[in-house]
Design a protein around this motif. Structure first.
Motif: not given
Length: 211
Positions: A19-29
């Motif tokens: 995994r590259f960025y731990y919270l990629e996908g979880y920072l809601f737009p």
């Protein structure tokens, strides 16, 4: 990161050395308001709280029924977010990738262009220590199955598209970027014919400097 620092949903983020960025996908737009000079901790806390409020238990239960972990749901939704030309196409785009995932013998790789772009444009230039394995893991032309993490922060429409689990016979799609249309195909021959048609459309309708 201690357990006390984690939001509840973070317990569902799988440990993965690729995994590259731990919270990629979880920072809601979304639209957020912050105080000037606010701490990174408070900013991240607000992002995570919003994600937790939007991706509710009903959605997580639905994901479990479909056989998705939280991480798989968000990763697939992130690909749908980047691939779909518009919201109305998201269900069919999600169906294509689901069909490929369910037919690994025929389609061992998802072959999503945005994953290749993420590998080359986000992971490769920003990785602290060069690691081709991690770069390739995000490129679904090179590695089977889903990437080790999300490639964008998907919105509710993309997440819902995965959870809708629309049933189709589609295994391919291609977009005409000039008309904002996406065409779905059952076979490679159909897909190749549509690709040729779109290429001809581009030739017949060149973009002028005024455009």
């Amino acid at each position: 990161k201690t357990k006390q620092d984690k939001s509840t949903f973070e317990e569902g983020i799988e440990e993965n050395s690729d995994r590259f960025y731990y919270l990629e996908g979880y920072l809601f737009p979304d639209t957020y308001e912050f105080y000037l000079g606010d701490s990174a901790y408070n900013v991240a806390k607000k992002f995570k709280a919003n994600f937790a409020s939007k991706v509710n238990y009903n959605m997580l239960d639905r994901a479990q029924q479909l056989g998705y972990s939280l991480d798989e749901l968000i990763t697939l939704a992130s690909i749908v977010q980047m691939e779909a030309a518009n919201v109305k196409d998201m269900n069919d785009v999600a169906a294509v990738f689901r069909n490929r995932i369910d037919n690994k013998d025929i389609f061992p790789k998802l072959e999503s262009d945005p994953t290749s772009n993420y590998a080359d444009q986000t992971v490769r230039p920003n990785i602290e220590y060069y690691n081709q394995t991690i770069i390739d893991a995000y490129d679904t032309y090179k590695s089977p199955g889903l990437p080790p993490g999300a490639i964008s922060n998907p919105g509710i429409d993309a997440i819902d598209a995965v959870l809708t689990n629309k049933k189709t016979d589609y295994f391919y799609f291609i977009a005409n970027i000039m008309t904002n249309e996406t065409f779905f195909s059952k076979t490679l021959d159909e897909h190749n014919a549509k690709e040729a048609e779109i290429k001809q459309y581009y030739i017949d309708n060149p973009i002028t400097e005024e455009e």
